[in-house]
Design an enzyme around this catalytic site. Sequence first.
Site, short mmCIF file in Angstrom:
data_model
loop_
_atom_site.label_atom_id
_atom_site.label_comp_id
_atom_site.label_asym_id
_atom_site.label_seq_id
_atom_site.Cartn_x
_atom_site.Cartn_y
_atom_site.Cartn_z
N LYS A 1 32.05 54.75 63.72
CA LYS A 1 31.93 56.56 63.34
C LYS A 1 31.69 57.12 65.47
O LYS A 1 32.16 56.25 65.78
CB LYS A 1 30.75 56.52 62.22
CG LYS A 1 30.87 55.65 61.10
CD LYS A 1 31.55 56.04 60.05
CE LYS A 1 31.59 55.25 59.17
NZ LYS A 1 30.53 54.93 57.97
C1 LIG Z 1 29.94 54.19 57.34
C2 LIG Z 1 29.71 55.41 55.77
C3 LIG Z 1 28.82 54.91 54.91
C4 LIG Z 1 27.34 54.03 55.20
O1 LIG Z 1 27.17 53.66 56.74
P1 LIG Z 1 26.56 53.09 57.07
O2 LIG Z 1 25.57 52.81 58.32
O3 LIG Z 1 27.31 51.63 57.37
O4 LIG Z 1 25.03 52.44 56.28
C5 LIG Z 1 28.55 55.65 53.58
N1 LIG Z 1 29.14 56.29 53.21
C6 LIG Z 1 30.38 57.08 54.27
C7 LIG Z 1 31.23 58.18 53.82
C8 LIG Z 1 30.43 56.30 55.38
O5 LIG Z 1 31.82 55.70 56.34
#
Ligand SMILES: *Cc1c(COP(=O)(O)O)cnc(C)c1O
Length: 389
Positions: free
Chosen positions: A192
């Site tokens: 991210k």
């Molecule tokens: C990555 C992601 C999540 C979950 O994130 P984590 O931190 O891995 O639990 C939820 N929603 C979206 C749209 C994501 O891209």
Amino acid sequence: MSSPEIIPYSRQSISDDDIAAVVAVLRSPYLTQGPSIEAFENAFAAAHGGGEAVAVANATCALHLACLALEIGPGDRVWTSPNSFVASANCIRYCGAEVDFVDIDTITRNMSLAALADKLEAAARDGCLPKAIIPVDFAGLPCELAEMRGLADSYGFAIIEDASHAVGAQIDNRPVGARFADIAVYSFHPVKIVTTGEGGLCLTNDGVLAARMRLLRSHGVTRDSAWLKRPADGPWYYEQLVLGFNYRITDLQCALGHSQLARLDDLYERREHLAARYDQNLGGLPIRLPARMPGYRSAHHLYVIEVADESGRDRKAVFDHLIARGIRPNVHYIPIHTQPDYLRLGFVRGMFLASERYYARAITIPLFPDLTIGEQDRVIVALHECLHG
Ligand SMILES: *Cc1c(COP(=O)(O)O)cnc(C)c1O
């Protein structure tokens, strides 16, 4: 001659300052529940237009806590986008509530405002309005949140914005933050925008919701004298007020996140520069590129192209060609309602056709701050090789 390095679709960017920040916590008295967590929360809120931030172990936990803070439970309905990671919908089921979806807009790939308005009108007629919606800022492009807020206020539902892709995104030159949502949720997974290794965060302007989420993230236990039901037995005293969880994040992770946040402008500039280069160099090919919407600044988490063919055959061919050229693309997302565990709940293929057609055409190509121009050119050349003519 050594073969060139494999280019992933995304990868974290770690600086020497980031490493030093984590090492400093390792040498400090607190590895968890120390001062780095609040420092990171405050910095994150400040970078997103204010509000109260509650950092947790990952965004999946954050989505769960957001639903619980809004008192979503059995008998409630919550709608999200089929074009997301499964966590956006699973959090609704953790609370015993009923999931439904609103199809996407083919240009923005976000929850369609028109489809939402239609579905709300029908639900109001049938007496089955949702208690909340979870729109997802897909690839970093903010949803039409001001308009969604208008619908939320007139129909009386809450908005949990899944902003996992959208750290630093803006509408009308101001950070989106929690301006429109009751609670905005962010992810700090390494792919991210900024990372804490694993991590997530809830941002809200509502102090009551923030307090509930803080209580729930640590077992529902408090030592705060203002909250205790009985007089304290002594300085060791604590009470469990509700059934909570251990969804805590550590100081090690928050030190990394805080250091990364200080680089947010640079990380964004780099992503924007690379996205603009893709826009220029892929414009002549028979593919759809990410939309640029006036007034909306995407965080450019993902760069998704769509081939024309809806059968999935061309997408597979382009994907395989990129792999053969040492590039590791990805696909975001398989529509959630087509997952076996959702088909079991009664969803069927064809229910949310825009997301299904989009999925058959989509490929996520590499975009991350440390992608070099040379590497990006390799991706561009490979796409021209398989898409020309
Ligand atoms: C990555 C992601 C999540 C979950 O994130 P984590 O931190 O891995 O639990 C939820 N929603 C979206 C749209 C994501 O891209």
